[in-house]
Design a protein around this motif. Structure first.
Motif, PDB file in Angstrom:
ATOM      1  N   MET A   1       4.834   3.591  61.310  1.00  0.00           N
ATOM      2  CA  MET A   1       5.377   2.714  60.280  1.00  0.00           C
ATOM      3  C   MET A   1       4.957   3.212  58.910  1.00  0.00           C
ATOM      4  SD  MET A   1       4.780  -1.102  61.885  1.00  0.00           S
ATOM      5  CE  MET A   1       3.027  -0.826  62.244  1.00  0.00           C
ATOM      6  N   LYS A   2       5.825   2.969  57.946  1.00  0.00           N
ATOM      7  CA  LYS A   2       5.502   3.302  56.562  1.00  0.00           C
ATOM      8  C   LYS A   2       5.888   2.130  55.674  1.00  0.00           C
ATOM      9  CE  LYS A   2       6.374   7.363  54.602  1.00  0.00           C
ATOM     10  NZ  LYS A   2       7.108   8.471  53.914  1.00  0.00           N
ATOM     11  N   LEU A   3       4.928   1.661  54.862  1.00  0.00           N
ATOM     12  CA  LEU A   3       5.181   0.585  53.923  1.00  0.00           C
ATOM     13  C   LEU A   3       5.356   1.159  52.533  1.00  0.00           C
ATOM     14  CD1 LEU A   3       5.330  -2.459  53.201  1.00  0.00           C
ATOM     15  CD2 LEU A   3       2.851  -2.341  52.788  1.00  0.00           C
ATOM     16  N   PHE A   4       6.445   0.772  51.889  1.00  0.00           N
ATOM     17  CA  PHE A   4       6.665   1.094  50.485  1.00  0.00           C
ATOM     18  C   PHE A   4       6.153  -0.102  49.682  1.00  0.00           C
ATOM     19  CE2 PHE A   4       9.596   3.584  52.942  1.00  0.00           C
ATOM     20  CZ  PHE A   4       9.588   4.831  52.322  1.00  0.00           C
TER      21      PHE A   4
ATOM     22  N   GLU B   1      18.124   5.943  48.196  1.00  0.00           N
ATOM     23  CA  GLU B   1      18.776   6.469  49.388  1.00  0.00           C
ATOM     24  C   GLU B   1      18.211   5.814  50.644  1.00  0.00           C
ATOM     25  OE1 GLU B   1      19.625  10.781  51.580  1.00  0.00           O
ATOM     26  OE2 GLU B   1      18.761  10.710  49.574  1.00  0.00           O
ATOM     27  N   LEU B   2      16.909   5.552  50.626  1.00  0.00           N
ATOM     28  CA  LEU B   2      16.266   4.885  51.759  1.00  0.00           C
ATOM     29  C   LEU B   2      16.491   3.379  51.716  1.00  0.00           C
ATOM     30  CD1 LEU B   2      12.838   6.759  51.725  1.00  0.00           C
ATOM     31  CD2 LEU B   2      14.668   7.035  53.414  1.00  0.00           C
ATOM     32  N   ASN B   3      16.445   2.822  50.525  1.00  0.00           N
ATOM     33  CA  ASN B   3      16.523   1.366  50.360  1.00  0.00           C
ATOM     34  C   ASN B   3      17.420   1.050  49.170  1.00  0.00           C
ATOM     35  OD1 ASN B   3      16.130  -1.381  50.177  1.00  0.00           O
ATOM     36  ND2 ASN B   3      14.036  -1.239  49.412  1.00  0.00           N
ATOM     37  N   PRO B   4      18.714   0.900  49.396  1.00  0.00           N
ATOM     38  CA  PRO B   4      19.655   0.656  48.297  1.00  0.00           C
ATOM     39  C   PRO B   4      19.360  -0.607  47.492  1.00  0.00           C
ATOM     40  CG  PRO B   4      20.829   1.307  50.280  1.00  0.00           C
ATOM     41  CD  PRO B   4      19.404   1.056  50.685  1.00  0.00           C
ATOM     42  N   LYS B   5      18.599  -1.536  48.061  1.00  0.00           N
ATOM     43  CA  LYS B   5      18.248  -2.743  47.313  1.00  0.00           C
ATOM     44  C   LYS B   5      17.308  -2.425  46.155  1.00  0.00           C
ATOM     45  CE  LYS B   5      18.713  -6.017  51.156  1.00  0.00           C
ATOM     46  NZ  LYS B   5      17.967  -6.945  52.033  1.00  0.00           N
ATOM     47  N   GLY B   6      16.584  -1.313  46.254  1.00  0.00           N
ATOM     48  CA  GLY B   6      15.696  -0.908  45.177  1.00  0.00           C
ATOM     49  C   GLY B   6      14.592  -1.896  44.912  1.00  0.00           C
TER      50      GLY B   6
ATOM     51  N   GLY C   1      14.896   2.864  60.906  1.00  0.00           N
ATOM     52  CA  GLY C   1      15.303   1.482  60.685  1.00  0.00           C
ATOM     53  C   GLY C   1      14.441   0.822  59.633  1.00  0.00           C
ATOM     54  N   MET C   2      14.975   0.700  58.423  1.00  0.00           N
ATOM     55  CA  MET C   2      14.253   0.087  57.315  1.00  0.00           C
ATOM     56  C   MET C   2      14.427  -1.424  57.342  1.00  0.00           C
ATOM     57  SD  MET C   2      12.467   0.932  54.470  1.00  0.00           S
ATOM     58  CE  MET C   2      13.039   2.385  53.570  1.00  0.00           C
ATOM     59  N   LEU C   3      13.349  -2.127  57.139  1.00  0.00           N
ATOM     60  CA  LEU C   3      13.391  -3.575  56.977  1.00  0.00           C
ATOM     61  C   LEU C   3      13.002  -3.925  55.549  1.00  0.00           C
ATOM     62  CD1 LEU C   3      11.732  -5.212  60.126  1.00  0.00           C
ATOM     63  CD2 LEU C   3      14.161  -5.157  59.534  1.00  0.00           C
ATOM     64  N   THR C   4      13.706  -4.903  54.964  1.00  0.00           N
ATOM     65  CA  THR C   4      13.366  -5.423  53.653  1.00  0.00           C
ATOM     66  C   THR C   4      13.278  -6.945  53.733  1.00  0.00           C
ATOM     67  OG1 THR C   4      15.692  -5.575  52.979  1.00  0.00           O
ATOM     68  CG2 THR C   4      14.559  -3.506  52.505  1.00  0.00           C
ATOM     69  N   GLU C   5      12.829  -7.549  52.645  1.00  0.00           N
ATOM     70  CA  GLU C   5      12.637  -8.999  52.494  1.00  0.00           C
ATOM     71  C   GLU C   5      11.338  -9.435  53.175  1.00  0.00           C
ATOM     72  OE1 GLU C   5      14.543 -10.151  50.351  1.00  0.00           O
ATOM     73  OE2 GLU C   5      16.153  -8.672  50.465  1.00  0.00           O
ATOM     74  N   PHE C   6      10.462 -10.040  52.370  1.00  0.00           N
ATOM     75  CA  PHE C   6       9.122 -10.396  52.844  1.00  0.00           C
ATOM     76  C   PHE C   6       9.137 -11.209  54.136  1.00  0.00           C
ATOM     77  CE2 PHE C   6       5.252 -12.684  53.289  1.00  0.00           C
ATOM     78  CZ  PHE C   6       4.256 -11.898  52.733  1.00  0.00           C
ATOM     79  N   PRO C   7       9.874 -12.342  54.208  1.00  0.00           N
ATOM     80  CA  PRO C   7       9.797 -13.134  55.442  1.00  0.00           C
ATOM     81  C   PRO C   7      10.265 -12.373  56.679  1.00  0.00           C
ATOM     82  CG  PRO C   7      10.775 -14.424  53.668  1.00  0.00           C
ATOM     83  CD  PRO C   7      10.725 -12.996  53.195  1.00  0.00           C
ATOM     84  N   VAL C   8      11.270 -11.512  56.505  1.00  0.00           N
ATOM     85  CA  VAL C   8      11.800 -10.762  57.643  1.00  0.00           C
ATOM     86  C   VAL C   8      10.782  -9.733  58.130  1.00  0.00           C
ATOM     87  CG1 VAL C   8      13.586  -9.131  58.368  1.00  0.00           C
ATOM     88  CG2 VAL C   8      14.197 -11.113  56.974  1.00  0.00           C
ATOM     89  N   ILE C   9      10.190  -8.987  57.202  1.00  0.00           N
ATOM     90  CA  ILE C   9       9.188  -7.993  57.592  1.00  0.00           C
ATOM     91  C   ILE C   9       8.002  -8.678  58.249  1.00  0.00           C
ATOM     92  CG2 ILE C   9       7.619  -6.200  56.778  1.00  0.00           C
ATOM     93  CD1 ILE C   9       9.579  -5.718  54.458  1.00  0.00           C
TER      94      ILE C   9
ATOM     95  N   PRO D   1       8.718  -5.452  49.181  1.00  0.00           N
ATOM     96  CA  PRO D   1       8.311  -4.481  50.189  1.00  0.00           C
ATOM     97  C   PRO D   1       9.493  -3.945  50.983  1.00  0.00           C
ATOM     98  CG  PRO D   1       7.927  -6.678  51.007  1.00  0.00           C
ATOM     99  CD  PRO D   1       8.390  -6.839  49.584  1.00  0.00           C
ATOM    100  N   ALA D   2       9.294  -2.752  51.526  1.00  0.00           N
ATOM    101  CA  ALA D   2      10.236  -2.177  52.475  1.00  0.00           C
ATOM    102  C   ALA D   2       9.407  -1.489  53.545  1.00  0.00           C
ATOM    103  CB  ALA D   2      11.169  -1.186  51.793  1.00  0.00           C
ATOM    104  N   LEU D   3       9.780  -1.681  54.783  1.00  0.00           N
ATOM    105  CA  LEU D   3       9.023  -1.128  55.908  1.00  0.00           C
ATOM    106  C   LEU D   3       9.934  -0.240  56.740  1.00  0.00           C
ATOM    107  CD1 LEU D   3       6.239  -1.243  57.448  1.00  0.00           C
ATOM    108  CD2 LEU D   3       7.348  -2.921  58.949  1.00  0.00           C
ATOM    109  N   MET D   4       9.569   1.057  56.795  1.00  0.00           N
ATOM    110  CA  MET D   4      10.260   1.981  57.680  1.00  0.00           C
ATOM    111  C   MET D   4       9.562   1.936  59.032  1.00  0.00           C
ATOM    112  SD  MET D   4      12.727   4.082  58.177  1.00  0.00           S
ATOM    113  CE  MET D   4      13.315   4.626  56.555  1.00  0.00           C
ATOM    114  N   ARG D   5      10.305   1.538  60.052  1.00  0.00           N
ATOM    115  CA  ARG D   5       9.711   1.388  61.370  1.00  0.00           C
ATOM    116  C   ARG D   5       9.717   2.702  62.131  1.00  0.00           C
ATOM    117  NH1 ARG D   5      13.338  -3.441  63.411  1.00  0.00           N
ATOM    118  NH2 ARG D   5      14.869  -2.227  62.206  1.00  0.00           N
TER     119      ARG D   5
END
Length: 207
Positions: free
Chosen positions: A1-4, A44-49, A60-68, A52-56
């Motif tokens: 996992m990688k956290l931005f 390119e990785l996260n168009p929302k800019g 598969g990138m996940l965004t939005e605090f509650p979802v991650i 947090p963003a989590l690359m699993r």
């Protein structure tokens, strides 16, 4: 996992949860103040800019605090970041969402950066005051939820991680913590996962 992650942002809460889980992860500093979230390689990785963003693992990138936070908790049940039982789980999710979408987005953002919404000085002052009142009332409700307990629910959950990042902004928001929340915040700061997240998440901080 990688956290931005950007120091001083809500991604601190996800960093805390990663430390709670205790699994290996990478941390990439994506400094919002320096505009790193608007660079082409990040978009390119996260168009929302945003963070947090989590690359699993496996993609598969996940965004939005509650979802991650929810994904981390459900993917690592041994960490106990969500209670057993549907009713207790949805109550934790309800409070987490309130902190993030309510107190953060409708409160602290107006209090900290009213200039993002208007160039008029008087309107900025009104927005700041409104945001502070939203946060102040929210802190009172969090204090009621906390009661005499060490956590917002029976054990440490994703809601505590969300509350911690918000409480860490009090100087920027201009709202003091009620006494019970100040004690709660101080105790959480000493929690090993929180201490580790603070050390790792603020690489340029000085003692």
């Amino acid at each position: 996992m990688k956290l931005f992650h950007s120091p001083g942002s809500c991604s601190l809460g996800i960093l805390i949860l990663l430390e709670e889980i205790g699994q290996p992860y990478e941390l990439e500093i994506t400094n919002l103040q320096q505009g790193a979230h608007r660079q082409p390689q990040y978009l390119e990785l996260n168009p929302k800019g945003k963070v947090p963003a989590l690359m699993r693992d496996g993609g598969g990138m996940l965004t939005e605090f509650p979802v991650i936070a929810y994904w981390l908790a459900k993917s690592h049940p041994g960490a106990g970041l969500l209670p057993a039982g549907l009713e207790d789980e949805v109550r934790v999710m309800e409070l987490t969402e309130h902190i993030v979408s309510g107190l953060h987005m409708r409160g602290s953002v107006f209090a900290m950066v009213p200039q993002k919404f208007t160039a008029d000085a008087a309107a900025q002052a009104d927005l700041r005051q409104h945001g502070q009142e939203v946060v102040r009332e929210g802190f009172d409700r969090l204090a009621e939820q906390l009661g005499e307990g060490p956590y917002l629910f029976e054990d440490f959950t994703i809601a505590d991680a969300a509350a911690y990042y918000l409480m860490s902004w009090t100087d920027r928001i201009g709202v003091a913590l009620p006494a019970p929340l100040q004690s709660y915040y101080d105790a959480l700061t000493q929690r090993p996962a929180v201490a580790a997240a603070l050390e790792r998440g603020f690489p340029n901080a000085t003692a």
